[in-house]
Design a protein around this motif. Sequence first.
Motif, PDB file in Angstrom:
ATOM      1  N   VAL A   1       0.843  -1.182   0.000  1.00  0.00           N
ATOM      2  CA  VAL A   1       0.000   0.000   0.000  1.00  0.00           C
ATOM      3  C   VAL A   1       0.887   1.244   0.000  1.00  0.00           C
ATOM      4  O   VAL A   1       1.935   1.265   0.625  1.00  0.00           O
ATOM      5  CB  VAL A   1      -0.960  -0.001   1.211  1.00  0.00           C
ATOM      6  CG1 VAL A   1      -0.204  -0.001   2.527  1.00  0.00           C
ATOM      7  CG2 VAL A   1      -1.897   1.207   1.135  1.00  0.00           C
ATOM      8  N   GLN A   2       0.446   2.260  -0.706  1.00  0.00           N
ATOM      9  CA  GLN A   2       1.170   3.528  -0.757  1.00  0.00           C
ATOM     10  C   GLN A   2       0.313   4.621  -0.129  1.00  0.00           C
ATOM     11  O   GLN A   2      -0.889   4.675  -0.353  1.00  0.00           O
ATOM     12  CB  GLN A   2       1.525   3.891  -2.189  1.00  0.00           C
ATOM     13  CG  GLN A   2       2.512   2.927  -2.843  1.00  0.00           C
ATOM     14  CD  GLN A   2       2.882   3.339  -4.248  1.00  0.00           C
ATOM     15  OE1 GLN A   2       2.143   4.059  -4.905  1.00  0.00           O
ATOM     16  NE2 GLN A   2       4.033   2.871  -4.720  1.00  0.00           N
ATOM     17  N   GLN A   4       0.359   8.880   0.585  1.00  0.00           N
ATOM     18  CA  GLN A   4       0.990  10.141   0.215  1.00  0.00           C
ATOM     19  C   GLN A   4       0.356  11.280   0.985  1.00  0.00           C
ATOM     20  O   GLN A   4      -0.833  11.561   0.826  1.00  0.00           O
ATOM     21  CB  GLN A   4       0.857  10.383  -1.278  1.00  0.00           C
ATOM     22  CG  GLN A   4       1.525  11.665  -1.753  1.00  0.00           C
ATOM     23  CD  GLN A   4       3.006  11.664  -1.513  1.00  0.00           C
ATOM     24  OE1 GLN A   4       3.731  10.744  -1.912  1.00  0.00           O
ATOM     25  NE2 GLN A   4       3.503  12.690  -0.819  1.00  0.00           N
ATOM     26  N   ALA A  22      -3.554  10.458   0.876  1.00  0.00           N
ATOM     27  CA  ALA A  22      -4.156   9.651  -0.176  1.00  0.00           C
ATOM     28  C   ALA A  22      -3.608   8.233  -0.088  1.00  0.00           C
ATOM     29  O   ALA A  22      -2.388   8.036  -0.088  1.00  0.00           O
ATOM     30  CB  ALA A  22      -3.847  10.255  -1.533  1.00  0.00           C
ATOM     31  N   VAL A  23      -4.519   7.268  -0.005  1.00  0.00           N
ATOM     32  CA  VAL A  23      -4.141   5.873   0.168  1.00  0.00           C
ATOM     33  C   VAL A  23      -4.450   5.102  -1.110  1.00  0.00           C
ATOM     34  O   VAL A  23      -5.505   5.280  -1.708  1.00  0.00           O
ATOM     35  CB  VAL A  23      -4.902   5.265   1.365  1.00  0.00           C
ATOM     36  CG1 VAL A  23      -4.432   3.843   1.623  1.00  0.00           C
ATOM     37  CG2 VAL A  23      -4.708   6.117   2.615  1.00  0.00           C
ATOM     38  N   SER A  24      -3.510   4.245  -1.519  1.00  0.00           N
ATOM     39  CA  SER A  24      -3.650   3.543  -2.797  1.00  0.00           C
ATOM     40  C   SER A  24      -4.621   2.374  -2.736  1.00  0.00           C
ATOM     41  O   SER A  24      -5.009   1.851  -3.775  1.00  0.00           O
ATOM     42  CB  SER A  24      -2.278   3.049  -3.270  1.00  0.00           C
ATOM     43  OG  SER A  24      -1.741   2.129  -2.337  1.00  0.00           O
ATOM     44  N   GLU A  25      -5.000   1.961  -1.532  1.00  0.00           N
ATOM     45  CA  GLU A  25      -5.952   0.870  -1.375  1.00  0.00           C
ATOM     46  C   GLU A  25      -7.180   1.353  -0.609  1.00  0.00           C
ATOM     47  O   GLU A  25      -7.197   2.465  -0.092  1.00  0.00           O
ATOM     48  CB  GLU A  25      -5.291  -0.298  -0.635  1.00  0.00           C
ATOM     49  CG  GLU A  25      -4.110  -0.901  -1.355  1.00  0.00           C
ATOM     50  CD  GLU A  25      -3.502  -2.067  -0.592  1.00  0.00           C
ATOM     51  OE1 GLU A  25      -2.480  -2.586  -1.070  1.00  0.00           O
ATOM     52  OE2 GLU A  25      -4.042  -2.454   0.454  1.00  0.00           O
ATOM     53  N   THR A  27      -9.372   2.262   2.115  1.00  0.00           N
ATOM     54  CA  THR A  27      -9.189   2.508   3.542  1.00  0.00           C
ATOM     55  C   THR A  27     -10.215   1.746   4.379  1.00  0.00           C
ATOM     56  O   THR A  27      -9.981   1.486   5.557  1.00  0.00           O
ATOM     57  CB  THR A  27      -9.288   4.010   3.854  1.00  0.00           C
ATOM     58  OG1 THR A  27     -10.507   4.527   3.310  1.00  0.00           O
ATOM     59  CG2 THR A  27      -8.110   4.770   3.265  1.00  0.00           C
ATOM     60  N   ASN A  75     -10.845   7.125  -0.032  1.00  0.00           N
ATOM     61  CA  ASN A  75      -9.593   6.485   0.395  1.00  0.00           C
ATOM     62  C   ASN A  75      -8.594   7.533   0.885  1.00  0.00           C
ATOM     63  O   ASN A  75      -7.411   7.537   0.508  1.00  0.00           O
ATOM     64  CB  ASN A  75      -8.983   5.645  -0.727  1.00  0.00           C
ATOM     65  CG  ASN A  75      -9.856   4.482  -1.102  1.00  0.00           C
ATOM     66  OD1 ASN A  75     -10.597   3.951  -0.272  1.00  0.00           O
ATOM     67  ND2 ASN A  75      -9.794   4.064  -2.352  1.00  0.00           N
ATOM     68  N   THR A  76      -9.073   8.410   1.724  1.00  0.00           N
ATOM     69  CA  THR A  76      -8.270   9.523   2.208  1.00  0.00           C
ATOM     70  C   THR A  76      -8.440   9.669   3.723  1.00  0.00           C
ATOM     71  O   THR A  76      -9.546   9.491   4.248  1.00  0.00           O
ATOM     72  CB  THR A  76      -8.674  10.840   1.513  1.00  0.00           C
ATOM     73  OG1 THR A  76      -8.511  10.690   0.102  1.00  0.00           O
ATOM     74  CG2 THR A  76      -7.813  11.999   1.994  1.00  0.00           C
TER      75      THR A  76
END
Length: 113
Positions: A1-2, A4, A22-25, A27, A75-76
């Motif tokens: 998972v990334q 930012q 900001a989450v790549s998967e 949440t 996803n934030t």
Amino acid sequence: VQLQASGGGLVQAGGSLRLSCAVSESTASMNAIGWYRQAPGKQRELVARINSGGSTNYANSVKGRFTISRDNTKNTVYLQMNSLKPEDTAVYYCNTHPKPQGWGQGTQVTVSS
């Protein structure tokens, strides 16, 4: 998972900022996400965390001033920071909790007196 972080900047003491992570998967499927910070010459510390159920915890130094929240539709994860103090100056990161993964660049928050 990334993850930012963004939204940092320069603000006067007493001011406010809202950080975004900001989450790549999704949440919604994740356990806990935390906001961490590292000031110059100091160790990185956990500032706030929020778990999948929405429960939150804060470091004593920010309790009553910072609010962590999550929007699973975007996803934030957010960190609303009010009544900022010069001692809040640091690079802020978001990461999984309790086992952080690779650290991104973070976002610089500078509070002037």
